[in-house]
Design an enzyme around this catalytic site. Structure first.
Site, short mmCIF file in Angstrom:
data_model
loop_
_atom_site.label_atom_id
_atom_site.label_comp_id
_atom_site.label_asym_id
_atom_site.label_seq_id
_atom_site.Cartn_x
_atom_site.Cartn_y
_atom_site.Cartn_z
N LYS A 102 0.84 -1.21 0.00
CA LYS A 102 0.00 0.00 0.00
C LYS A 102 0.86 1.25 0.00
CE LYS A 102 -1.81 1.45 4.08
NZ LYS A 102 -1.47 2.85 4.44
N ASN A 103 1.84 1.29 0.90
CA ASN A 103 2.59 2.54 1.09
C ASN A 103 3.66 2.78 0.03
OD1 ASN A 103 0.95 3.11 3.19
ND2 ASN A 103 2.42 2.59 4.81
N ARG B 152 -8.66 -0.87 4.53
CA ARG B 152 -7.80 0.16 3.92
C ARG B 152 -6.41 -0.41 3.64
NH1 ARG B 152 -7.19 5.42 7.16
NH2 ARG B 152 -5.83 5.74 5.39
N CYS C 79 -5.03 12.49 13.07
CA CYS C 79 -5.76 11.24 12.96
C CYS C 79 -5.62 10.49 14.27
CB CYS C 79 -5.34 10.44 11.73
SG CYS C 79 -3.98 9.33 11.96
N ASP D 126 4.37 0.50 12.25
CA ASP D 126 3.21 -0.17 11.64
C ASP D 126 3.09 -1.64 12.06
OD1 ASP D 126 2.47 2.15 10.43
OD2 ASP D 126 3.25 1.65 8.45
N ARG E 29 0.10 14.30 13.48
CA ARG E 29 0.60 14.11 12.12
C ARG E 29 0.63 15.38 11.26
NH1 ARG E 29 -1.52 8.51 9.75
NH2 ARG E 29 0.40 8.70 8.58
N PRO E 30 1.40 16.38 11.70
CA PRO E 30 1.50 17.60 10.89
C PRO E 30 2.25 17.33 9.58
CG PRO E 30 3.09 17.64 12.69
CD PRO E 30 2.24 16.42 12.90
N VAL E 31 2.15 18.27 8.63
CA VAL E 31 2.92 18.14 7.37
C VAL E 31 3.86 19.34 7.22
CG1 VAL E 31 1.32 16.61 6.14
CG2 VAL E 31 0.95 19.08 6.07
N ASP E 32 4.27 19.91 8.36
CA ASP E 32 5.12 21.11 8.33
C ASP E 32 6.46 20.87 7.62
OD1 ASP E 32 5.46 19.38 10.60
OD2 ASP E 32 6.85 20.83 11.45
N ARG F 205 -5.20 10.58 4.21
CA ARG F 205 -4.27 11.70 4.37
C ARG F 205 -3.10 11.62 3.40
NH1 ARG F 205 -3.14 13.30 9.11
NH2 ARG F 205 -1.06 13.85 8.52
#
Ligand code: EPU
Length: 440
Positions: free
Chosen positions: A23-24, A421, A117, A329, A122-125, A93
């Site tokens: 998936k990833n 998912r 989440c 994970d 889980r920022p995307v800075d 996301r």
């Protein structure tokens, strides 16, 4: 009423299942198709909700896709819009991976800011700071990341901590930037290497993927390419944990144990035998398949990984860390193994701040877990008992499946849309291993 997975546990797992594409790795590869007007062909995409969500984001942008013979062709010849709206981003996301390719190709992108989440804020800075370093102007407006750049410029970017999708986003953007980008302290996960292989097949010039420093020499355009997505190491790791908890003899076709060294070490410590097997049998194997019948005629000849476990597992500590450390994970699944182990283990989560949602659900099955900040002290019990439990995220659901397989009696895992998912046809694969599992 949401779908449930009903599992009656307590039996060893025996047999063979095929591990799907990762998936990833599939998600960034799909978004990478936005980098070129030419069609790209992806093989080994897993049949998952997240893949459907990514294809929906691409379709919304005007990219067409078609499936034939197990391959998916994505054609982003014409982009209708460079906006990824909230309705789509909120379902997944990883849609933030549209930002780098769109910005690099079209000079603009508006992607809804993914919220927190269940596993953490889980920022995307770091993604945003990296694009700014490459010359993009970025504003947060009405919950969206609005990014613009005439043409991105190569830059030296030192990430404060390794981020997987951040490294992928910046690598994709840098592939079409003017000049050289050096990404320091990049994530080293195998999925990053898989993406770099695809981008290089499209004409990019990337070296060092899989190491902490990645060098990307920008090119003017990228072209059509084919890519076969790597096997899912987390799906494989989940079945390995299930076999460790239940005992048995399981062959995971396509699995690559070299991506799972940290887990393999833990599995051996807990008493399992784990083997990496390949096509030619040139792994030093003497021809005996190890199943005791001396016929040398087993699935060991196929590519994959095999686990045999004859005893109750011994408790083994784990501390999660970026690759090549123990994967976050697989933290929940390892906790489930320790719930039925002999002894006491501490599981420490260092990547996400709230990734123990499975612990209270495991306790409902009789597990003895004490949470202290980012550590869980797990005292193994002789057996768990089946119970109705609730899934909260992909990997927490997987831990509940592992526990339910090892437990005596029947469990019903609710909200398995989380599971779907990330795990293709899990109940079928479990049944192939002799488990009593049914989707309701
Ligand atoms: N982080 C920041 N700022 C950023 C980016 C990350 O502070 O700009 C922090 C995160 O909050 C976290 C740490 O950095 O504490 C690492 O997060 P990372 O960015 O590496 O995670 P991700 O890229 O959002 C991917 C996987 C996750 C997996 C993590 C860690 C995909 C699509 N997702 O997420 O997979 O847990 O890396 O390995 O690749 C899953 O499949 O169940 C899953 C959650």
């Amino acid at each position: 009423m949401t779908a449930k997975l009903k599992i009656t546990g307590g039996n060893p797992l025996c047999g063979s299942v095929a591990i799907s594409g990762a998936k990833n790795a599939a998600l960034p590869a799909l978004f990478a198709c936005l980098l070129t007007e030419e069609p790209c062909e992806l093989g080994n995409l897993p049949q998952l909700r997240d893949i459907k969500s990514a294809l929906a984001v691409l379709s919304a942008m005007g990219a067409e896709h078609s499936d034939a013979n197990g391959k998916t062709v994505v054609n982003a010849a014409r982009l209708r819009t460079t906006v990824a709206p909230y309705q789509l981003v909120k379902t997944m996301r990883a849609s933030v991976l549209a930002l780098g390719p769109l910005l690099a190709r079209a000079g603009e992108a508006t992607v809804s800011l993914p919220g927190g989440c269940v596993i953490g804020a889980r920022p995307v800075d770091m993604h945003i700071a990296g694009f700014e370093k490459m010359g993009a102007e970025i504003q947060i407006q009405n919950g969206n990341i609005v990014a613009r750049a005439k043409r991105l410029r190569g830059a030296n970017i030192k990430l404060p901590q390794p981020t997987v999708t951040g490294s992928e986003n910046l690598m994709m953007a840098a592939a079409l930037a003017e000049g050289i980008t050096v990404l320091e302290n990049a994530a080293r996960e195998p999925e990053i290497t898989d993406l770099a292989v695809f981008l290089n097949a499209m004409g990019a010039d990337i070296s060092g993927a899989g190491e902490s420093t990645i060098t990307i020499r920008g090119v003017d355009r990228l072209h059509s390419a084919k890519h076969f997505v790597m096997p899912d190491r987390i799906e494989a790791g989940t079945y390995l944990c299930a076999a460790a908890a239940c005992g048995g003899d399981v062959f995971l076709e396509n699995a690559d144990l070299s991506h799972l060294s940290a887990l393999a070490e833990k599995l051996r410590e807990c008493g399992a035998e784990v083997l990496n097997c390949n096509d030619s049998g040139d792994d030093g194997d003497d021809g005996d398949d190890g199943d005791g019948d001396g016929d040398g005629n087993s699935e060991n000849k196929k590519r994959g990984a095999r686990i045999t476990m004859h005893n109750r597992p011994r408790a083994v500590d784990a501390v999660t860390a970026p690759y090549p450390g123990y994967p976050t994970d697989l933290q929940a699944q390892w906790m489930a193994v320790n719930c039925v182990a002999e002894g006491c283990a501490t599981i420490t989560e260092t990547v996400f701040e709230n990734r123990f949602m499975h612990a209270p659900e495991l306790a409902r099955m009789g597990a003895d877990i004490e949470l202290r900040g980012n550590a869980a002290r797990v005292r193994g019990v002789a057996s768990l008992s089946g119970a109705p439990v609730m899934a909260t995220d992909i990997r927490a659901s997987a831990a509940l499946v592992v526990a339910a397989l090892a437990a005596r009696g029947t469990s019903e895992i609710d909200r398995i849309y989380h599971l779907e998912r990330g795990y293709a046809t899990m109940e079928k694969k479990l049944r192939a291993l002799g488990a009593n599992a049914e989707r309701k």
